[in-house]
Design a protein around this motif. Sequence first.
Motif, PDB file in Angstrom:
ATOM      1  N   ILE A   1       0.852  -1.192   0.000  1.00  0.00           N
ATOM      2  CA  ILE A   1       0.000   0.000   0.000  1.00  0.00           C
ATOM      3  C   ILE A   1       0.886   1.241   0.000  1.00  0.00           C
ATOM      4  O   ILE A   1       1.813   1.346   0.810  1.00  0.00           O
ATOM      5  N   LEU A   2       0.605   2.177  -0.889  1.00  0.00           N
ATOM      6  CA  LEU A   2       1.326   3.438  -0.924  1.00  0.00           C
ATOM      7  C   LEU A   2       0.739   4.338   0.157  1.00  0.00           C
ATOM      8  O   LEU A   2      -0.458   4.629   0.146  1.00  0.00           O
ATOM      9  N   VAL A   3       1.572   4.779   1.108  1.00  0.00           N
ATOM     10  CA  VAL A   3       1.087   5.512   2.279  1.00  0.00           C
ATOM     11  C   VAL A   3       1.597   6.950   2.263  1.00  0.00           C
ATOM     12  O   VAL A   3       2.807   7.193   2.192  1.00  0.00           O
ATOM     13  N   PHE A   4       0.658   7.896   2.346  1.00  0.00           N
ATOM     14  CA  PHE A   4       0.970   9.324   2.419  1.00  0.00           C
ATOM     15  C   PHE A   4       0.546   9.845   3.787  1.00  0.00           C
ATOM     16  O   PHE A   4      -0.520   9.484   4.294  1.00  0.00           O
ATOM     17  N   ALA A   5       1.371  10.722   4.378  1.00  0.00           N
ATOM     18  CA  ALA A   5       1.050  11.279   5.688  1.00  0.00           C
ATOM     19  C   ALA A   5       1.443  12.741   5.747  1.00  0.00           C
ATOM     20  O   ALA A   5       2.468  13.154   5.183  1.00  0.00           O
ATOM     21  N   SER A   6       0.634  13.530   6.428  1.00  0.00           N
ATOM     22  CA  SER A   6       0.949  14.932   6.638  1.00  0.00           C
ATOM     23  C   SER A   6       2.220  15.057   7.473  1.00  0.00           C
ATOM     24  O   SER A   6       2.371  14.380   8.492  1.00  0.00           O
ATOM     25  N   ALA A   7       3.115  15.950   7.061  1.00  0.00           N
ATOM     26  CA  ALA A   7       4.347  16.149   7.814  1.00  0.00           C
ATOM     27  C   ALA A   7       4.071  16.771   9.171  1.00  0.00           C
ATOM     28  O   ALA A   7       4.793  16.527  10.144  1.00  0.00           O
ATOM     29  N   GLY A   8       2.998  17.580   9.274  1.00  0.00           N
ATOM     30  CA  GLY A   8       2.668  18.268  10.510  1.00  0.00           C
ATOM     31  C   GLY A   8       2.740  19.773  10.343  1.00  0.00           C
ATOM     32  O   GLY A   8       3.372  20.277   9.397  1.00  0.00           O
ATOM     33  N   ASN A   9       2.104  20.474  11.257  1.00  0.00           N
ATOM     34  CA  ASN A   9       2.034  21.947  11.193  1.00  0.00           C
ATOM     35  C   ASN A   9       2.747  22.575  12.382  1.00  0.00           C
ATOM     36  O   ASN A   9       2.278  23.544  12.958  1.00  0.00           O
ATOM     37  N   GLU A  10       3.905  22.041  12.741  1.00  0.00           N
ATOM     38  CA  GLU A  10       4.529  22.381  14.015  1.00  0.00           C
ATOM     39  C   GLU A  10       5.768  23.257  13.901  1.00  0.00           C
ATOM     40  O   GLU A  10       6.423  23.521  14.917  1.00  0.00           O
ATOM     41  N   ALA A  11       6.124  23.741  12.711  1.00  0.00           N
ATOM     42  CA  ALA A  11       7.399  24.440  12.545  1.00  0.00           C
ATOM     43  C   ALA A  11       7.517  25.683  13.415  1.00  0.00           C
ATOM     44  O   ALA A  11       8.613  26.037  13.856  1.00  0.00           O
ATOM     45  N   ALA A  12       6.406  26.361  13.654  1.00  0.00           N
ATOM     46  CA  ALA A  12       6.444  27.603  14.440  1.00  0.00           C
ATOM     47  C   ALA A  12       6.285  27.348  15.934  1.00  0.00           C
ATOM     48  O   ALA A  12       6.325  28.295  16.737  1.00  0.00           O
ATOM     49  N   ASN A  13       6.130  26.084  16.331  1.00  0.00           N
ATOM     50  CA  ASN A  13       5.947  25.736  17.732  1.00  0.00           C
ATOM     51  C   ASN A  13       7.231  25.143  18.306  1.00  0.00           C
ATOM     52  O   ASN A  13       8.182  24.857  17.580  1.00  0.00           O
ATOM     53  N   SER A  14       7.249  24.919  19.603  1.00  0.00           N
ATOM     54  CA  SER A  14       8.467  24.442  20.253  1.00  0.00           C
ATOM     55  C   SER A  14       8.887  23.065  19.747  1.00  0.00           C
ATOM     56  O   SER A  14      10.071  22.743  19.696  1.00  0.00           O
ATOM     57  N   TRP A  15       7.910  22.240  19.339  1.00  0.00           N
ATOM     58  CA  TRP A  15       8.239  20.906  18.819  1.00  0.00           C
ATOM     59  C   TRP A  15       8.959  21.013  17.486  1.00  0.00           C
ATOM     60  O   TRP A  15      10.024  20.454  17.292  1.00  0.00           O
ATOM     61  N   LYS A  16       8.368  21.655  16.519  1.00  0.00           N
ATOM     62  CA  LYS A  16       8.832  22.017  15.169  1.00  0.00           C
ATOM     63  C   LYS A  16       9.019  20.847  14.206  1.00  0.00           C
ATOM     64  O   LYS A  16       8.961  21.022  12.976  1.00  0.00           O
ATOM     65  N   TYR A  17       9.229  19.620  14.697  1.00  0.00           N
ATOM     66  CA  TYR A  17       9.588  18.507  13.820  1.00  0.00           C
ATOM     67  C   TYR A  17       8.370  17.798  13.207  1.00  0.00           C
ATOM     68  O   TYR A  17       7.233  18.013  13.605  1.00  0.00           O
ATOM     69  N   ILE A  18       8.671  16.937  12.237  1.00  0.00           N
ATOM     70  CA  ILE A  18       7.659  16.037  11.690  1.00  0.00           C
ATOM     71  C   ILE A  18       7.094  15.172  12.808  1.00  0.00           C
ATOM     72  O   ILE A  18       7.704  15.020  13.864  1.00  0.00           O
ATOM     73  N   ILE A  19       5.902  14.613  12.594  1.00  0.00           N
ATOM     74  CA  ILE A  19       5.185  13.864  13.625  1.00  0.00           C
ATOM     75  C   ILE A  19       4.838  12.471  13.101  1.00  0.00           C
ATOM     76  O   ILE A  19       4.801  12.240  11.887  1.00  0.00           O
ATOM     77  N   ALA A  20       4.602  11.539  14.016  1.00  0.00           N
ATOM     78  CA  ALA A  20       4.288  10.162  13.620  1.00  0.00           C
ATOM     79  C   ALA A  20       2.881  10.080  13.026  1.00  0.00           C
ATOM     80  O   ALA A  20       1.962  10.719  13.540  1.00  0.00           O
ATOM     81  N   PRO A  21       2.679   9.339  11.919  1.00  0.00           N
ATOM     82  CA  PRO A  21       3.592   8.379  11.295  1.00  0.00           C
ATOM     83  C   PRO A  21       4.427   8.941  10.143  1.00  0.00           C
ATOM     84  O   PRO A  21       5.027   8.172   9.389  1.00  0.00           O
ATOM     85  N   ALA A  22       4.466  10.275   9.986  1.00  0.00           N
ATOM     86  CA  ALA A  22       5.217  10.857   8.871  1.00  0.00           C
ATOM     87  C   ALA A  22       6.697  10.523   8.934  1.00  0.00           C
ATOM     88  O   ALA A  22       7.399  10.590   7.927  1.00  0.00           O
ATOM     89  N   ASP A  23       7.184  10.161  10.138  1.00  0.00           N
ATOM     90  CA  ASP A  23       8.600   9.818  10.269  1.00  0.00           C
ATOM     91  C   ASP A  23       8.929   8.466   9.680  1.00  0.00           C
ATOM     92  O   ASP A  23      10.100   8.127   9.508  1.00  0.00           O
ATOM     93  N   GLY A  24       7.922   7.656   9.342  1.00  0.00           N
ATOM     94  CA  GLY A  24       8.138   6.284   8.892  1.00  0.00           C
ATOM     95  C   GLY A  24       9.099   6.178   7.724  1.00  0.00           C
ATOM     96  O   GLY A  24       9.021   6.941   6.766  1.00  0.00           O
ATOM     97  N   GLU A  25       9.983   5.200   7.791  1.00  0.00           N
ATOM     98  CA  GLU A  25      10.997   5.044   6.751  1.00  0.00           C
ATOM     99  C   GLU A  25      10.384   4.697   5.394  1.00  0.00           C
ATOM    100  O   GLU A  25      10.997   4.945   4.355  1.00  0.00           O
ATOM    101  N   ASN A  26       9.177   4.151   5.385  1.00  0.00           N
ATOM    102  CA  ASN A  26       8.516   3.795   4.129  1.00  0.00           C
ATOM    103  C   ASN A  26       7.436   4.789   3.702  1.00  0.00           C
ATOM    104  O   ASN A  26       6.788   4.588   2.671  1.00  0.00           O
ATOM    105  N   ILE A  27       7.255   5.849   4.479  1.00  0.00           N
ATOM    106  CA  ILE A  27       6.101   6.726   4.298  1.00  0.00           C
ATOM    107  C   ILE A  27       6.489   7.976   3.520  1.00  0.00           C
ATOM    108  O   ILE A  27       7.569   8.546   3.728  1.00  0.00           O
ATOM    109  N   LEU A  28       5.596   8.419   2.638  1.00  0.00           N
ATOM    110  CA  LEU A  28       5.780   9.688   1.951  1.00  0.00           C
ATOM    111  C   LEU A  28       5.193  10.792   2.820  1.00  0.00           C
ATOM    112  O   LEU A  28       3.982  11.012   2.852  1.00  0.00           O
TER     113      LEU A  28
END
Length: 546
Positions: free
Chosen positions: A317-344
């Motif tokens: 299955i081809l899996v797409f995930a939102s990277a997240g909207n956190e760049a301006a917040n203290s977290w700032k990074y991508i969020i799960a499951p966007a971190d997945g090694e097989n995920i776009l």
Amino acid sequence: MKIRLLLMLLLFAGIGLYAQEPAKNSYWVKLKDKSGTPFRIDKPDEFLSQRSIARRIRQHIPIDETDLPVSPEYVDSLQHLGLEIFHTSKWLNGVTVRTTDTFLIKQIANLSFVASIELTKPGNLLKSSTQKFRIEDANSDYNAADYGTAISQLTIMNGQYLHEKGFRGKGIQIAILDAGFWHVDRIDVFDSLRSENRILGTRDFVDLNSNIFEQHTHGMSVLSCMGGNLPGSMIGTAPDASFYLFRTEDASTEYPIEEDNWVSAAEFADSLGVDVINSSLGYFTFDDSEMNHTYKDMDGKTTRITQGANLAFQKGILVFASAGNEAANSWKYIIAPADGENILAVAAVDKTGKRASFSSVGPAFGGAVKPNVAAVGWSTYLETSAGTLGYSNGTSFSSPVLAGMGACLLQANPLADVQELKMAIEQSASQYNTPDSLLGFGIPDFEKADQYLKLRNIDVSDQGRTFVASPNPFQNYLFVQNLNPTSGHDGLLSIYNLQGVQLWQSTFKTSEPVFWENLSTLPPGFLILKIESEGKKEVIKLIKTT
């Protein structure tokens, strides 16, 4: 008299409140094995649909133990002890259970088949302070005018190339895992989905008795990015695709149980035979801060939702995930499951290609490129939360915009596997040779992606090939052999990327096999091996994996 009556009413009200059944806690119970299961790998039709089996056969994916349902004996044992079974996960071999009895939970921890137990949602909820969806409303019969303002979401990716050829997702099944699909059963932009029966099914993994068409608006907006079809006003990126609509997100709270809901829905989607999953959801913090993930958990394989997403990809299955909207917040990074090694993981840009300031950044913990690619998620034209066409912001929308095009690419290349599709999308992107932590490989070009996939036709056995290269796909080493060895001739082996840049070169004797090792530094994706000897040239398409 009035005072006495009031006191009596208050007393009865108090008794009623006291008699209410306490709220149940939810737990993830990890099982040690699948002992006692009646299911067998050689009889997959007992737990997978024919479409799911066919997808595996087409992509040469073996059916293995992860496909087997959890042991019914274990489930029955837990149920007989008084636990409510809410979900099961065959991929992660676990069960989500509910109970008010904390002593019972301590007891089952000692059962021989239980590996571990984790509280995933308390019955007595903490007040949520999480703003879960930062959304601001702000033969081809292809006709650009039909797309309305949404045309720029297509053309920035050169998606019109596939639409003009008639590839608009027909025959491709997409599962959307989201928070609700408010009024999809009546809004005009979804008329063709309803009239053509292309909403194939729905299920609520949060509340088994709810009506998902009366839940949150978020999934409705997400669906419109792909399946919306109101000629002259708005057309999505996969207007001819078919959809399953699954609610896995409880918009009123944030607890790890929602990750387990997601995995159960992904497994169900797999069993049905879907081709694409879009997840405009992501997790990193929870209403109970002790349950929070850390950036270290964003390593592509740690959280349960990411493990489930990776397994969905491994099942074809081809899996797409939102990277997240956190760049301006203290977290700032991508969020799960966007971190997945097989995920776009999909970042957000505007229609000119400018990065949205809110779009979460990478890399994944450990350094892997994240986000992977980008699409329009800043002033995306869609069906808004108000039930009217307009603009909204968020990687929640860049992900489905891109996922819809992924469905079109699959329709145009039905023999391609998910690894090839993912690599083609990445390699076609605007900054593939210089990826960064903001947009990853950049904005895909779907004409290039389609052309790259057409290269797979080079490798056929009836072309009188002289040389073979194996393994293919390869990771760290490559073995090249002459099928008709001759004595003493010199040859030249070269590896190029699809842009024509030479990455590797070596001389060899045509009478001797060549073993190249230490190739891990070559970039992942499609590569071209050129073999030159005796005035002749031969080309082999290679796939380099990570």
